[in-house]
Design a protein around this motif. Sequence first.
Motif, PDB file in Angstrom:
ATOM      1  N   TRP A   1       0.809  -1.211   0.000  1.00 48.33           N
ATOM      2  CA  TRP A   1       0.000   0.000   0.000  1.00 48.33           C
ATOM      3  C   TRP A   1       0.849   1.272   0.000  1.00 48.33           C
ATOM      4  N   ARG A   2       2.176   1.110   0.048  1.00 53.54           N
ATOM      5  CA  ARG A   2       3.089   2.255   0.090  1.00 53.54           C
ATOM      6  C   ARG A   2       3.704   2.506  -1.280  1.00 53.54           C
ATOM      7  N   TRP A   3       3.829   3.759  -1.619  1.00 51.74           N
ATOM      8  CA  TRP A   3       4.433   4.136  -2.882  1.00 51.74           C
ATOM      9  C   TRP A   3       5.259   5.388  -2.642  1.00 51.74           C
ATOM     10  N   THR A   4       6.545   5.347  -2.999  1.00 51.02           N
ATOM     11  CA  THR A   4       7.440   6.473  -2.780  1.00 51.02           C
ATOM     12  C   THR A   4       7.747   7.147  -4.110  1.00 51.02           C
ATOM     13  N   LEU A   5       7.552   8.449  -4.140  1.00 46.99           N
ATOM     14  CA  LEU A   5       7.816   9.231  -5.343  1.00 46.99           C
ATOM     15  C   LEU A   5       9.315   9.313  -5.614  1.00 46.99           C
ATOM     16  N   SER A   6       9.699   9.097  -6.851  1.00 50.65           N
ATOM     17  CA  SER A   6      11.093   9.272  -7.268  1.00 50.65           C
ATOM     18  C   SER A   6      11.342  10.762  -7.518  1.00 50.65           C
ATOM     19  N   ASP A   7      12.600  11.136  -7.649  1.00 50.84           N
ATOM     20  CA  ASP A   7      12.935  12.530  -7.962  1.00 50.84           C
ATOM     21  C   ASP A   7      12.311  12.959  -9.288  1.00 50.84           C
TER      22      ASP A   7
ATOM     23  N   MET B   1      -0.491   5.017   0.648  1.00 50.88           N
ATOM     24  CA  MET B   1       0.283   6.110   1.224  1.00 50.88           C
ATOM     25  C   MET B   1       1.352   6.469   0.197  1.00 50.88           C
ATOM     26  N   ILE B   2       1.262   7.690  -0.299  1.00 50.35           N
ATOM     27  CA  ILE B   2       2.234   8.167  -1.275  1.00 50.35           C
ATOM     28  C   ILE B   2       3.199   9.073  -0.522  1.00 50.35           C
ATOM     29  N   CYS B   3       4.469   8.695  -0.540  1.00 46.65           N
ATOM     30  CA  CYS B   3       5.490   9.373   0.258  1.00 46.65           C
ATOM     31  C   CYS B   3       6.508  10.069  -0.631  1.00 46.65           C
ATOM     32  N   GLY B   4       7.193  11.015  -0.042  1.00 46.32           N
ATOM     33  CA  GLY B   4       8.371  11.584  -0.670  1.00 46.32           C
ATOM     34  C   GLY B   4       8.221  12.963  -1.269  1.00 46.32           C
ATOM     35  N   PHE B   5       7.002  13.497  -1.325  1.00 47.60           N
ATOM     36  CA  PHE B   5       6.871  14.843  -1.877  1.00 47.60           C
ATOM     37  C   PHE B   5       7.391  15.850  -0.855  1.00 47.60           C
ATOM     38  N   PRO B   6       8.305  16.720  -1.266  1.00 45.14           N
ATOM     39  CA  PRO B   6       8.935  17.654  -0.321  1.00 45.14           C
ATOM     40  C   PRO B   6       8.068  18.882  -0.029  1.00 45.14           C
ATOM     41  N   ALA B   7       6.928  18.662   0.563  1.00 43.32           N
ATOM     42  CA  ALA B   7       5.983  19.757   0.815  1.00 43.32           C
ATOM     43  C   ALA B   7       6.599  20.860   1.672  1.00 43.32           C
ATOM     44  N   GLU B   8       7.539  20.488   2.530  1.00 43.31           N
ATOM     45  CA  GLU B   8       8.152  21.484   3.410  1.00 43.31           C
ATOM     46  C   GLU B   8       9.019  22.480   2.638  1.00 43.31           C
ATOM     47  N   HIS B   9       9.339  22.165   1.386  1.00 41.91           N
ATOM     48  CA  HIS B   9      10.154  23.047   0.560  1.00 41.91           C
ATOM     49  C   HIS B   9       9.330  23.755  -0.522  1.00 41.91           C
ATOM     50  N   CYS B  10       8.023  23.643  -0.432  1.00 37.95           N
ATOM     51  CA  CYS B  10       7.127  24.244  -1.431  1.00 37.95           C
ATOM     52  C   CYS B  10       6.173  25.204  -0.750  1.00 37.95           C
ATOM     53  N   SER B  11       5.603  26.073  -1.554  1.00 39.75           N
ATOM     54  CA  SER B  11       4.547  26.922  -1.016  1.00 39.75           C
ATOM     55  C   SER B  11       3.310  26.055  -0.777  1.00 39.75           C
ATOM     56  N   GLU B  12       2.449  26.526   0.092  1.00 40.59           N
ATOM     57  CA  GLU B  12       1.202  25.801   0.347  1.00 40.59           C
ATOM     58  C   GLU B  12       0.378  25.702  -0.932  1.00 40.59           C
ATOM     59  N   GLN B  13       0.405  26.763  -1.741  1.00 42.85           N
ATOM     60  CA  GLN B  13      -0.355  26.764  -2.989  1.00 42.85           C
ATOM     61  C   GLN B  13       0.167  25.690  -3.945  1.00 42.85           C
ATOM     62  N   LEU B  14       1.484  25.561  -4.092  1.00 41.27           N
ATOM     63  CA  LEU B  14       2.049  24.549  -4.978  1.00 41.27           C
ATOM     64  C   LEU B  14       1.721  23.149  -4.469  1.00 41.27           C
ATOM     65  N   ALA B  15       1.900  22.930  -3.168  1.00 41.62           N
ATOM     66  CA  ALA B  15       1.617  21.609  -2.603  1.00 41.62           C
ATOM     67  C   ALA B  15       0.147  21.234  -2.806  1.00 41.62           C
ATOM     68  N   THR B  16      -0.747  22.192  -2.647  1.00 43.25           N
ATOM     69  CA  THR B  16      -2.181  21.947  -2.844  1.00 43.25           C
ATOM     70  C   THR B  16      -2.468  21.594  -4.300  1.00 43.25           C
ATOM     71  N   ARG B  17      -1.858  22.320  -5.226  1.00 47.86           N
ATOM     72  CA  ARG B  17      -2.066  22.055  -6.652  1.00 47.86           C
ATOM     73  C   ARG B  17      -1.523  20.678  -7.033  1.00 47.86           C
ATOM     74  N   VAL B  18      -0.366  20.318  -6.492  1.00 47.06           N
ATOM     75  CA  VAL B  18       0.209  19.004  -6.768  1.00 47.06           C
ATOM     76  C   VAL B  18      -0.708  17.912  -6.228  1.00 47.06           C
ATOM     77  N   PHE B  19      -1.165  18.068  -4.990  1.00 47.76           N
ATOM     78  CA  PHE B  19      -2.044  17.065  -4.395  1.00 47.76           C
ATOM     79  C   PHE B  19      -3.322  16.915  -5.218  1.00 47.76           C
ATOM     80  N   TRP B  20      -3.940  18.023  -5.588  1.00 49.34           N
ATOM     81  CA  TRP B  20      -5.208  17.962  -6.321  1.00 49.34           C
ATOM     82  C   TRP B  20      -5.000  17.334  -7.691  1.00 49.34           C
ATOM     83  N   GLY B  21      -3.906  17.663  -8.355  1.00 52.13           N
ATOM     84  CA  GLY B  21      -3.618  17.054  -9.650  1.00 52.13           C
ATOM     85  C   GLY B  21      -3.329  15.567  -9.529  1.00 52.13           C
ATOM     86  N   LEU B  22      -2.598  15.201  -8.503  1.00 53.71           N
ATOM     87  CA  LEU B  22      -2.259  13.799  -8.259  1.00 53.71           C
ATOM     88  C   LEU B  22      -3.521  12.963  -8.059  1.00 53.71           C
ATOM     89  N   VAL B  23      -4.408  13.429  -7.205  1.00 51.25           N
ATOM     90  CA  VAL B  23      -5.609  12.647  -6.930  1.00 51.25           C
ATOM     91  C   VAL B  23      -6.569  12.609  -8.112  1.00 51.25           C
TER      92      VAL B  23
END
Length: 107
Positions: A22-28, A74-96
């Motif tokens: 059930w775990r998936w880690t994002l590559s660079d 569980m999708i792991c590895g996205f560096p949300a702590e290094h992104c703006s909240e807006q970018l992280a939200t857009r990535v999450f919404w696009g991913l799902v």
Amino acid sequence: MPDQIDTPAVWYGEELFDRQDWRWTLSDSAIAELIRAADSVSGEITRDSFVLPTLASQLLAVQHSLETGSGATMICGFPAEHCSEQLATRVFWGLVQHIGTPVSQSA
């Protein structure tokens, strides 16, 4: 009625954490593709507008696993702590958008 049901969707609490299905880690390269897609979308984010040329097929495998496996991912590895909240939200919404049909929930 069977005494025991034996499918990947049957699990109890901590058992899931011991499994890898059930775990998936994002590559660079996957992270870079997600950020490029988020940066290139103007307007509404949909599966068609959030273009993932390489990652889309992998996300179909995640979708299949959700439907036929444990029912969780569980999708792991996205560096949300290094992104703006807006970018992280857009990535999450696009991913799902590529995994299923996202719906907003409110408590």
